[in-house]
Design a protein around this motif. Structure first.
Motif, PDB file in Angstrom:
ATOM      1  N   PRO A  95      -5.879  39.342  97.405  1.00  0.00           N
ATOM      2  CA  PRO A  95      -5.122  38.509  98.354  1.00  0.00           C
ATOM      3  C   PRO A  95      -5.426  37.018  98.280  1.00  0.00           C
ATOM      4  N   ASP A  96      -6.538  36.656  97.609  1.00  0.00           N
ATOM      5  CA  ASP A  96      -6.982  35.255  97.642  1.00  0.00           C
ATOM      6  C   ASP A  96      -6.474  34.432  96.459  1.00  0.00           C
ATOM      7  N   ARG A  97      -5.575  34.991  95.651  1.00  0.00           N
ATOM      8  CA  ARG A  97      -5.073  34.237  94.486  1.00  0.00           C
ATOM      9  C   ARG A  97      -3.615  34.616  94.225  1.00  0.00           C
ATOM     10  N   ASN A  98      -2.907  33.709  93.557  1.00  0.00           N
ATOM     11  CA  ASN A  98      -1.484  33.958  93.330  1.00  0.00           C
ATOM     12  C   ASN A  98      -1.272  35.049  92.268  1.00  0.00           C
ATOM     13  N   ILE A  99      -0.017  35.378  92.049  1.00  0.00           N
ATOM     14  CA  ILE A  99       0.312  36.501  91.163  1.00  0.00           C
ATOM     15  C   ILE A  99      -0.164  36.231  89.734  1.00  0.00           C
ATOM     16  N   PHE A 100       0.073  35.018  89.250  1.00  0.00           N
ATOM     17  CA  PHE A 100      -0.376  34.680  87.900  1.00  0.00           C
ATOM     18  C   PHE A 100      -1.893  34.880  87.779  1.00  0.00           C
ATOM     19  N   LYS A 101      -2.645  34.383  88.769  1.00  0.00           N
ATOM     20  CA  LYS A 101      -4.115  34.484  88.708  1.00  0.00           C
ATOM     21  C   LYS A 101      -4.591  35.924  88.894  1.00  0.00           C
ATOM     22  N   ASN A 102      -3.839  36.737  89.661  1.00  0.00           N
ATOM     23  CA  ASN A 102      -4.154  38.163  89.760  1.00  0.00           C
ATOM     24  C   ASN A 102      -4.124  38.811  88.380  1.00  0.00           C
ATOM     25  N   LEU A 103      -3.050  38.530  87.637  1.00  0.00           N
ATOM     26  CA  LEU A 103      -2.892  39.142  86.322  1.00  0.00           C
ATOM     27  C   LEU A 103      -3.863  38.539  85.309  1.00  0.00           C
ATOM     28  N   ASP A 104      -4.088  37.243  85.414  1.00  0.00           N
ATOM     29  CA  ASP A 104      -5.016  36.570  84.506  1.00  0.00           C
ATOM     30  C   ASP A 104      -6.439  37.101  84.684  1.00  0.00           C
ATOM     31  N   PHE A 105      -6.794  37.402  85.923  1.00  0.00           N
ATOM     32  CA  PHE A 105      -8.120  37.963  86.232  1.00  0.00           C
ATOM     33  C   PHE A 105      -8.336  39.269  85.456  1.00  0.00           C
ATOM     34  N   VAL A 106      -7.307  40.119  85.438  1.00  0.00           N
ATOM     35  CA  VAL A 106      -7.404  41.409  84.736  1.00  0.00           C
ATOM     36  C   VAL A 106      -7.552  41.187  83.233  1.00  0.00           C
ATOM     37  N   LEU A 107      -6.757  40.271  82.686  1.00  0.00           N
ATOM     38  CA  LEU A 107      -6.843  40.013  81.242  1.00  0.00           C
ATOM     39  C   LEU A 107      -8.218  39.467  80.855  1.00  0.00           C
ATOM     40  N   GLN A 108      -8.731  38.527  81.647  1.00  0.00           N
ATOM     41  CA  GLN A 108     -10.062  37.985  81.337  1.00  0.00           C
ATOM     42  C   GLN A 108     -11.128  39.076  81.436  1.00  0.00           C
ATOM     43  N   ALA A 109     -10.974  39.936  82.451  1.00  0.00           N
ATOM     44  CA  ALA A 109     -11.962  41.008  82.651  1.00  0.00           C
ATOM     45  C   ALA A 109     -11.928  42.037  81.526  1.00  0.00           C
ATOM     46  N   THR A 110     -10.786  42.120  80.835  1.00  0.00           N
ATOM     47  CA  THR A 110     -10.678  43.101  79.737  1.00  0.00           C
ATOM     48  C   THR A 110     -10.748  42.432  78.366  1.00  0.00           C
ATOM     49  N   GLY A 111     -11.311  41.212  78.339  1.00  0.00           N
ATOM     50  CA  GLY A 111     -11.698  40.629  77.056  1.00  0.00           C
ATOM     51  C   GLY A 111     -10.727  39.672  76.386  1.00  0.00           C
ATOM     52  N   TRP A 112      -9.640  39.282  77.082  1.00  0.00           N
ATOM     53  CA  TRP A 112      -8.712  38.312  76.495  1.00  0.00           C
ATOM     54  C   TRP A 112      -9.317  36.908  76.628  1.00  0.00           C
ATOM     55  N   LYS A 113      -9.612  36.276  75.503  1.00  0.00           N
ATOM     56  CA  LYS A 113     -10.296  34.967  75.535  1.00  0.00           C
ATOM     57  C   LYS A 113      -9.319  33.782  75.541  1.00  0.00           C
ATOM     58  N   ALA A 153       3.456  45.616  86.643  1.00  0.00           N
ATOM     59  CA  ALA A 153       3.232  44.609  85.581  1.00  0.00           C
ATOM     60  C   ALA A 153       1.759  44.576  85.189  1.00  0.00           C
ATOM     61  N   ARG A 154       0.885  44.612  86.200  1.00  0.00           N
ATOM     62  CA  ARG A 154      -0.567  44.603  85.940  1.00  0.00           C
ATOM     63  C   ARG A 154      -0.964  45.812  85.097  1.00  0.00           C
ATOM     64  N   ALA A 155      -0.364  46.971  85.397  1.00  0.00           N
ATOM     65  CA  ALA A 155      -0.682  48.190  84.643  1.00  0.00           C
ATOM     66  C   ALA A 155      -0.248  48.095  83.179  1.00  0.00           C
ATOM     67  N   LEU A 156       0.712  47.202  82.893  1.00  0.00           N
ATOM     68  CA  LEU A 156       1.241  47.071  81.527  1.00  0.00           C
ATOM     69  C   LEU A 156       0.482  46.042  80.676  1.00  0.00           C
ATOM     70  N   LEU A 157      -0.429  45.289  81.297  1.00  0.00           N
ATOM     71  CA  LEU A 157      -1.041  44.137  80.620  1.00  0.00           C
ATOM     72  C   LEU A 157      -1.675  44.477  79.277  1.00  0.00           C
ATOM     73  N   ASN A 158      -2.392  45.577  79.215  1.00  0.00           N
ATOM     74  CA  ASN A 158      -3.085  45.923  77.971  1.00  0.00           C
ATOM     75  C   ASN A 158      -2.291  46.904  77.116  1.00  0.00           C
ATOM     76  N   ASN A 159      -0.952  46.941  77.362  1.00  0.00           N
ATOM     77  CA  ASN A 159      -0.040  47.773  76.583  1.00  0.00           C
ATOM     78  C   ASN A 159      -0.520  49.217  76.480  1.00  0.00           C
ATOM     79  N   PRO A 160      -0.770  49.862  77.636  1.00  0.00           N
ATOM     80  CA  PRO A 160      -1.301  51.224  77.603  1.00  0.00           C
ATOM     81  C   PRO A 160      -0.253  52.214  77.119  1.00  0.00           C
ATOM     82  N   ASP A 161      -0.728  53.337  76.593  1.00  0.00           N
ATOM     83  CA  ASP A 161       0.201  54.392  76.137  1.00  0.00           C
ATOM     84  C   ASP A 161       0.615  55.299  77.287  1.00  0.00           C
ATOM     85  N   ILE A 162      -0.185  55.309  78.362  1.00  0.00           N
ATOM     86  CA  ILE A 162       0.102  56.193  79.495  1.00  0.00           C
ATOM     87  C   ILE A 162      -0.121  55.434  80.799  1.00  0.00           C
TER      88      ILE A 162
END
Length: 226
Positions: A95-113, A153-162
């Protein structure tokens, strides 16, 4: 023969010491759309939690996206979860960050540099769910349906198969539920496998697909009458 994306053989699911579901045998092929229905407390969420390693598998054999859940080590759980998209009923946006930063947080946490690569990926997944113009908004500025689109959209970030969707329409009105189902079906048409827990029988009638039922500590396929 096409290999299974999800395979369970003689699986017993426990929560603490309690047996929740017994003797599950299931094969899911790439690209399938599967519903999981059943009463509250029948074990549907425990089943999904086992698949994304929130509950350890102690009895039986199971693999998902080429990860063996029985032998999975703690350090490998983040790698498993990069290959699985999870959508929750209550969105779980920060709740403390906008939509872009929500998604960016996930990408950074999963190793996107690379920041530019992250930005491009965020634009891509928001486009898929029709939310491109909302990246600067805070979660509380969005309707429930819009928040669920962002969660997909967040669930799709790392291009999952399932994608495992736990009551994705549970907090939404009927019209918005239909919109979310259209988004999920479009994603399924792109080849993504979807396992969706639902209580919404109107959705099952409108979008019939293979349906499993959780009842009396068992999971079995039910045949929908047309």
């Amino acid at each position: 023969m096409q290999p299974s994306i999800l395979s369970l053989k003689n699986v017993f699911i426990y929560q603490d010491e309690s047996l929740i579901i017994k003797d599950i045998n299931l094969e899911v092929k790439p690209g399938e759309f599967i519903y999981l229905i059943g009463k509250t407390g029948s074990g549907k969420s425990s089943f999904l939690k086992t698949l994304y390693a929130d509950l350890p598998l102690v009895e039986g054999e199971a693999s998902i996206v080429d990860f063996d859940l029985k032998t999975l080590k703690e350090k490998d759980i983040p790698f498993l979860r990069r290959n699985i998209g999870v959508v929750f009923q209550d969105f779980k946006l920060l709740p403390d960050r906008n939509i872009f930063k929500n998604l960016d947080f996930v990408l950074q946490a999963t190793g996107w540099k690379d920041a530019e690569e992250r930005k491009n990926k965020i634009v891509e997944v928001l486009q898929k769910v029709g939310m491109t113009h909302s990246s600067g908004k805070m979660p509380h500025q969005l309707s429930g349906g819009e928040q669920q689109r962002v969660a997909i959209a967040r669930a799709l970030l790392n291009n999952p198969d399932i994608i495992l969707a736990d009551e994705p329409t549970g907090n939404l009105d009927p019209h918005t539920s239909v919109e979310i189902m259209e988004v999920l079906r479009d994603i399924n048409k792109l080849g993504k496998t979807i396992v969706m827990v639902t209580h919404d029988y109107a959705i099952l009638l409108k979008y019939p697909s293979k349906t499993l039922k959780c009842e009396d500590q068992s999971i079995f396929e039910v045949i929908q009458r047309s």
